[in-house]
Write a protein that holds these residues in place. Structure first.
Motif, PDB file in Angstrom:
ATOM      1  N   LYS A  35     -22.785 -10.224  -1.984  1.00  0.00           N
ATOM      2  CA  LYS A  35     -23.250 -11.259  -1.057  1.00  0.00           C
ATOM      3  C   LYS A  35     -22.073 -11.919  -0.349  1.00  0.00           C
ATOM      4  O   LYS A  35     -21.016 -12.087  -0.929  1.00  0.00           O
ATOM      5  CB  LYS A  35     -24.067 -12.318  -1.804  1.00  0.00           C
ATOM      6  CG  LYS A  35     -25.415 -11.814  -2.262  1.00  0.00           C
ATOM      7  CD  LYS A  35     -26.077 -12.768  -3.238  1.00  0.00           C
ATOM      8  CE  LYS A  35     -27.135 -12.059  -4.057  1.00  0.00           C
ATOM      9  NZ  LYS A  35     -26.556 -11.173  -5.106  1.00  0.00           N
ATOM     10  N   CYS A  36     -22.309 -12.304   0.895  1.00  0.00           N
ATOM     11  CA  CYS A  36     -21.276 -12.971   1.686  1.00  0.00           C
ATOM     12  C   CYS A  36     -20.895 -14.305   1.018  1.00  0.00           C
ATOM     13  O   CYS A  36     -21.771 -15.140   0.772  1.00  0.00           O
ATOM     14  CB  CYS A  36     -21.794 -13.222   3.096  1.00  0.00           C
ATOM     15  SG  CYS A  36     -20.740 -14.286   4.087  1.00  0.00           S
ATOM     16  N   PRO A  37     -19.603 -14.524   0.721  1.00  0.00           N
ATOM     17  CA  PRO A  37     -19.202 -15.764   0.060  1.00  0.00           C
ATOM     18  C   PRO A  37     -19.423 -16.988   0.946  1.00  0.00           C
ATOM     19  O   PRO A  37     -19.517 -18.104   0.450  1.00  0.00           O
ATOM     20  CB  PRO A  37     -17.704 -15.582  -0.201  1.00  0.00           C
ATOM     21  CG  PRO A  37     -17.390 -14.160   0.087  1.00  0.00           C
ATOM     22  CD  PRO A  37     -18.464 -13.620   0.966  1.00  0.00           C
ATOM     23  N   GLN A  38     -19.525 -16.744   2.249  1.00  0.00           N
ATOM     24  CA  GLN A  38     -19.664 -17.863   3.163  1.00  0.00           C
ATOM     25  C   GLN A  38     -21.109 -18.335   3.303  1.00  0.00           C
ATOM     26  O   GLN A  38     -21.391 -19.523   3.242  1.00  0.00           O
ATOM     27  CB  GLN A  38     -19.150 -17.440   4.538  1.00  0.00           C
ATOM     28  CG  GLN A  38     -18.143 -18.407   5.114  1.00  0.00           C
ATOM     29  CD  GLN A  38     -17.731 -18.009   6.513  1.00  0.00           C
ATOM     30  OE1 GLN A  38     -18.031 -18.703   7.472  1.00  0.00           O
ATOM     31  NE2 GLN A  38     -17.035 -16.895   6.632  1.00  0.00           N
ATOM     32  N   CYS A  39     -22.036 -17.383   3.497  1.00  0.00           N
ATOM     33  CA  CYS A  39     -23.421 -17.805   3.746  1.00  0.00           C
ATOM     34  C   CYS A  39     -24.398 -17.308   2.665  1.00  0.00           C
ATOM     35  O   CYS A  39     -25.566 -17.679   2.675  1.00  0.00           O
ATOM     36  CB  CYS A  39     -23.874 -17.327   5.117  1.00  0.00           C
ATOM     37  SG  CYS A  39     -24.101 -15.549   5.222  1.00  0.00           S
ATOM     38  N   GLY A  40     -23.926 -16.492   1.756  1.00  0.00           N
ATOM     39  CA  GLY A  40     -24.778 -16.050   0.660  1.00  0.00           C
ATOM     40  C   GLY A  40     -25.701 -14.893   0.987  1.00  0.00           C
ATOM     41  O   GLY A  40     -26.448 -14.424   0.120  1.00  0.00           O
ATOM     42  N   LYS A  54     -18.757  -6.556   5.717  1.00  0.00           N
ATOM     43  CA  LYS A  54     -19.029  -7.295   6.939  1.00  0.00           C
ATOM     44  C   LYS A  54     -20.402  -7.927   6.802  1.00  0.00           C
ATOM     45  O   LYS A  54     -21.374  -7.258   6.451  1.00  0.00           O
ATOM     46  CB  LYS A  54     -19.015  -6.344   8.135  1.00  0.00           C
ATOM     47  CG  LYS A  54     -19.154  -7.043   9.469  1.00  0.00           C
ATOM     48  CD  LYS A  54     -19.050  -6.041  10.597  1.00  0.00           C
ATOM     49  CE  LYS A  54     -19.148  -6.691  11.957  1.00  0.00           C
ATOM     50  NZ  LYS A  54     -20.495  -7.152  12.298  1.00  0.00           N
ATOM     51  N   CYS A  55     -20.440  -9.247   7.050  1.00  0.00           N
ATOM     52  CA  CYS A  55     -21.705  -9.970   6.977  1.00  0.00           C
ATOM     53  C   CYS A  55     -22.352  -9.957   8.352  1.00  0.00           C
ATOM     54  O   CYS A  55     -21.685 -10.107   9.364  1.00  0.00           O
ATOM     55  CB  CYS A  55     -21.446 -11.404   6.527  1.00  0.00           C
ATOM     56  SG  CYS A  55     -22.912 -12.438   6.615  1.00  0.00           S
ATOM     57  N   TYR A  56     -23.680  -9.792   8.403  1.00  0.00           N
ATOM     58  CA  TYR A  56     -24.371  -9.725   9.689  1.00  0.00           C
ATOM     59  C   TYR A  56     -24.861 -11.082  10.173  1.00  0.00           C
ATOM     60  O   TYR A  56     -25.380 -11.191  11.266  1.00  0.00           O
ATOM     61  CB  TYR A  56     -25.525  -8.716   9.612  1.00  0.00           C
ATOM     62  CG  TYR A  56     -24.999  -7.300   9.640  1.00  0.00           C
ATOM     63  CD1 TYR A  56     -24.708  -6.681  10.851  1.00  0.00           C
ATOM     64  CD2 TYR A  56     -24.740  -6.621   8.456  1.00  0.00           C
ATOM     65  CE1 TYR A  56     -24.178  -5.402  10.873  1.00  0.00           C
ATOM     66  CE2 TYR A  56     -24.217  -5.331   8.464  1.00  0.00           C
ATOM     67  CZ  TYR A  56     -23.943  -4.724   9.684  1.00  0.00           C
ATOM     68  OH  TYR A  56     -23.410  -3.479   9.719  1.00  0.00           O
ATOM     69  N   SER A  57     -24.721 -12.105   9.348  1.00  0.00           N
ATOM     70  CA  SER A  57     -25.103 -13.439   9.820  1.00  0.00           C
ATOM     71  C   SER A  57     -24.100 -13.886  10.870  1.00  0.00           C
ATOM     72  O   SER A  57     -22.974 -13.385  10.906  1.00  0.00           O
ATOM     73  CB  SER A  57     -25.078 -14.446   8.673  1.00  0.00           C
ATOM     74  OG  SER A  57     -25.908 -14.000   7.635  1.00  0.00           O
ATOM     75  N   LYS A  58     -24.531 -14.835  11.708  1.00  0.00           N
ATOM     76  CA  LYS A  58     -23.643 -15.254  12.791  1.00  0.00           C
ATOM     77  C   LYS A  58     -22.768 -16.409  12.334  1.00  0.00           C
ATOM     78  O   LYS A  58     -23.196 -17.556  12.304  1.00  0.00           O
ATOM     79  CB  LYS A  58     -24.473 -15.634  14.019  1.00  0.00           C
ATOM     80  CG  LYS A  58     -24.871 -14.398  14.799  1.00  0.00           C
ATOM     81  CD  LYS A  58     -25.442 -14.720  16.157  1.00  0.00           C
ATOM     82  CE  LYS A  58     -25.748 -13.434  16.894  1.00  0.00           C
ATOM     83  NZ  LYS A  58     -26.936 -13.512  17.712  1.00  0.00           N
ATOM     84  N   HIS A  59     -21.553 -16.099  11.921  1.00  0.00           N
ATOM     85  CA  HIS A  59     -20.569 -17.153  11.658  1.00  0.00           C
ATOM     86  C   HIS A  59     -19.184 -16.547  11.848  1.00  0.00           C
ATOM     87  O   HIS A  59     -19.043 -15.324  11.923  1.00  0.00           O
ATOM     88  CB  HIS A  59     -20.743 -17.774  10.262  1.00  0.00           C
ATOM     89  CG  HIS A  59     -20.763 -16.791   9.128  1.00  0.00           C
ATOM     90  ND1 HIS A  59     -19.653 -16.032   8.774  1.00  0.00           N
ATOM     91  CD2 HIS A  59     -21.730 -16.431   8.255  1.00  0.00           C
ATOM     92  CE1 HIS A  59     -19.962 -15.279   7.732  1.00  0.00           C
ATOM     93  NE2 HIS A  59     -21.221 -15.472   7.406  1.00  0.00           N
ATOM     94  N   SER A  60     -18.178 -17.399  11.905  1.00  0.00           N
ATOM     95  CA  SER A  60     -16.819 -16.901  12.102  1.00  0.00           C
ATOM     96  C   SER A  60     -16.347 -16.197  10.832  1.00  0.00           C
ATOM     97  O   SER A  60     -16.895 -16.407   9.746  1.00  0.00           O
ATOM     98  CB  SER A  60     -15.877 -18.058  12.458  1.00  0.00           C
ATOM     99  OG  SER A  60     -15.865 -18.977  11.403  1.00  0.00           O
TER     100      SER A  60
HETATM  101 ZN   LIG Z   1     -22.206 -14.492   5.899  1.00  0.00          ZN
END
Ligand SMILES: [Zn+2]
Length: 318
Positions: A35-40, A54-60
């Motif tokens: 899981k993305c550490p930034q958005c989960g 690579k996370c597909y959510s929209k964040h930097s």
């Molecule tokens: Zn993410």
């Protein structure tokens, strides 16, 4: 290959990136879903060549590695170097010096020092429950010399002063249980009793020496005093558990670390307390797992540690 049981096996095992990856994924994402550490989000893909997700959510900064979000974040050193260092510090009874790490894994001594300070951050105790039953409370002086410091800096940073400018460490120890140890500013009543009340269940048996600062603990605890001018042990009343911890701490500080700046002392106290609290019924692999369980969500930058920007590890090639 089987999971490592000894340092030698750990060094060999973690030479393989695939082994590091398997270990870290199991540690960080026990269900196996990275899981993305930034958005989960688990909507991520693995970029094999870059060893990144690579996370597909929209964040930097959508890309992340096994190290992102842990004490290893932004370190150019590979897990093949980091994991053996974690193993050594978790298991070497008297600690490991930056010089030993420098020789063992081939980084500069400065880099090794920074690595060890980050590793100690993972050893910092999580605020657990209160101690109870039979509890010893004691304090000791640590004779660190304030080296390599400006006079102005020195007077600013070393506020906790015992005799001859020594630092003071206080500990609360549940017999057959955990120790909580910390650097304190003074041996006065207020900070010492605040520490006891923070860590010990009301009504517990508390054993201390005859230091006047402990006067008044009997309001909340079964407080018994051993006057070291008279005897060191009186039945159950003693602080030998703490004494044992002090001797371990001092052995590591004197033998291995030689000179520790007072404002870094608490990190060495955390390290020793971690090993003390994980000493029983644990083998080396389990102690390694215990420290690794605390690497996530903690970070220590070189600037936070030293006030300087020039992180020496950034010049290391891996
Ligand atoms: Zn993410």
């Amino acid at each position: 290959m089987e999971a490592p049981k000894t340092l030698q096996q750990a060094v060999t095992y973690f030479t393989s990136y695939e082994n590091c990856k398997a270990y870290m994924v199991a540690l960080r994402w026990p269900d196996g879903k990275v899981k993305c550490p930034q958005c989960g989000s688990d909507h991520v893909t693995y970029l094999e060549k870059a060893r990144l997700w690579k996370c597909y959510s929209k964040h930097s900064r959508p890309k992340f590695s096994l190290k992102t979000g842990t004490i290893f974040e932004d370190s150019p050193l590979g897990l093949d170097k980091w994991l053996p260092v974690m193993w050594m510090l978790a298991n070497c009874k008297n600690g490991v010096s930056s010089w030993e790490i420098h020789r063992a894994i081939g980084v500069t001594q400065k880099t090794a020092w920074f690595m060890l300070q980050r590793a100690r951050l993972a050893m910092q105790g999580e605020a657990g429950g209160k101690l109870s039953g039979e509890v010893e409370v004691d304090e000791t002086f640590i004779g660190g010399k304030a080296r390599n410091m400006h006079v102005g800096e020195r007077s600013k940073k070393i506020t906790g002063r015992g005799p001859e400018g020594k630092a003071i460490v206080a500990a609360v120890l549940e017999r057959h249980g955990e120790i909580r140890a910390q650097v304190v500013e003074t041996r006065r009543k207020k900070p010492l009793q605040a520490m006891v009340r923070e860590h010990v269940e009301t009504g517990s048996s508390v054993y201390t020496d005859a230091l006047l600062s402990y006067d008044g603990l009997s309001e909340d605890f079964e407080h018994q005093v051993i006057d070291h001018a008279v005897a060191y042990v009186d039945g159950q009343v003693h602080t030998n558990g703490c004494e044992n911890f002090w001797s371990l701490l001092k052995r590591a500080l004197k033998g291995t670390y030689v000179s520790v700046e007072p404002f870094h002392l608490f990190r060495y106290v955390d390290e020793q307390a971690f090993r003390y609290n994980n000493r029983q019924e644990m083998n080396d692999a389990q102690r390694f797992d215990a420290v690794m369980a605390q690497i996530v969500g903690r970070r220590l930058t070189y600037k936070e540690l030293t006030g300087k920007l020039d992180d020496p590890t950034q010049a290391e090639t891996n």
